[in-house]
Design a protein around this motif. Structure first.
Motif, short mmCIF file in Angstrom:
data_model
loop_
_atom_site.label_atom_id
_atom_site.label_comp_id
_atom_site.label_asym_id
_atom_site.label_seq_id
_atom_site.Cartn_x
_atom_site.Cartn_y
_atom_site.Cartn_z
N SER A 5 0.85 -1.18 0.00
CA SER A 5 0.00 0.00 0.00
C SER A 5 0.89 1.24 0.00
O SER A 5 2.07 1.17 -0.34
CB SER A 5 -0.95 -0.04 1.20
N LYS A 6 0.34 2.34 0.41
CA LYS A 6 1.04 3.63 0.32
C LYS A 6 2.38 3.63 1.06
O LYS A 6 3.38 4.11 0.54
CB LYS A 6 0.13 4.73 0.86
N THR A 7 2.42 3.07 2.29
CA THR A 7 3.65 3.15 3.08
C THR A 7 4.17 1.82 3.60
O THR A 7 5.26 1.76 4.15
CB THR A 7 3.48 4.09 4.29
N ASN A 68 7.76 0.39 3.23
CA ASN A 68 8.15 0.20 1.83
C ASN A 68 9.66 0.31 1.61
O ASN A 68 10.15 -0.11 0.58
CB ASN A 68 7.38 1.15 0.91
N GLU A 104 -3.46 0.50 6.90
CA GLU A 104 -2.97 -0.12 5.67
C GLU A 104 -2.81 -1.62 5.82
O GLU A 104 -3.18 -2.39 4.92
CB GLU A 104 -1.64 0.51 5.26
N SER A 170 -8.45 8.37 0.80
CA SER A 170 -7.40 9.39 0.69
C SER A 170 -6.22 9.12 1.61
O SER A 170 -5.10 9.55 1.34
CB SER A 170 -7.97 10.77 0.97
N LYS A 171 -6.44 8.41 2.71
CA LYS A 171 -5.37 8.14 3.66
C LYS A 171 -4.51 6.95 3.26
O LYS A 171 -3.39 6.81 3.71
CB LYS A 171 -5.94 7.87 5.06
N ILE A 173 -4.01 5.74 -0.10
CA ILE A 173 -3.49 5.70 -1.48
C ILE A 173 -2.32 6.65 -1.62
O ILE A 173 -2.23 7.67 -1.05
CB ILE A 173 -4.59 6.04 -2.50
#
Length: 173
Positions: A5-7, A68, A104, A170-171, A173
């Motif tokens: 995911s994002k992080t 990540n 996440e 929004s949190k 992605i």
């Protein structure tokens, strides 16, 4: 399956993770609501080796949660598969976690279970007194279905997770 995911990302546990897992499991900041484990790294390695048989047979899946950049920051496990439902737990995040690692990692657990394993819902227990985790699951859309002497029992559907994900997109992605 891409579980990133994002992080953060999830990857299957390996025996090289024994020391990291043991450090988490023995740390009093994180183990208050977990079952106890042997303080032996070798015993942890042996547990992971035995677990890999379960992973191959699909009876449980144990992940390392990493930022990540590759820094490990937690664990999570899926198990107790029943028809269209699964349980998850052994969920620990340490101080190296990212701001939204809990959110996440939960969505990645559900992605794996709903998309890869074709599950429709999750059943799980949270130790009484673990107020932060209880609140987290309720905000995700989990419904309290009962209790035992030690735990509150919950269930969450694929639809509830999808609704929450859309609300919080929004949190993550």
């Amino acid at each position: 399956m891409d579980l990133q995911s994002k992080t953060i990302k999830l990857r299957f546990i390996e025996d090289r993770d024994a020391e990291f897992v043991l450090t988490l499991r023995l740390d009093e900041k994180y183990n208050q609501f977990l079952s106890s484990v042997s303080p032996s790294i070798e015993a942890q390695r042996e547990w992971i080796k035995k677990y890999k048989t379960d992973e191959t047979s699909g009876t449980q899946y144990y992940f390392i949660i990493e930022r990540n950049d590759g820094t490990p920051c937690g664990t999570v496990r899926l198990y107790d598969f029943k028809e269209d439902s699964f349980c998850w737990g052994s969920w620990i995040l340490n101080e190296d976690k990212t701001r939204y690692a809990a959110l996440e990692s939960a969505f990645l657990v559900y992605k794996f279970a709903f998309e890869h394993l074709n599950m429709k819902k999750s059943h799980f227990e949270v130790r009484k007194g673990n107020e932060r985790v209880i609140s987290f699951h309720e905000k995700m859309g989990a419904i309290n279905t009962g209790e035992t002497e030690l735990d509150l029992l919950f269930e969450i559907t694929k639809e509830a997770v999808s609704h929450t994900k859309q609300r919080l997109l929004s949190k993550i992605i």
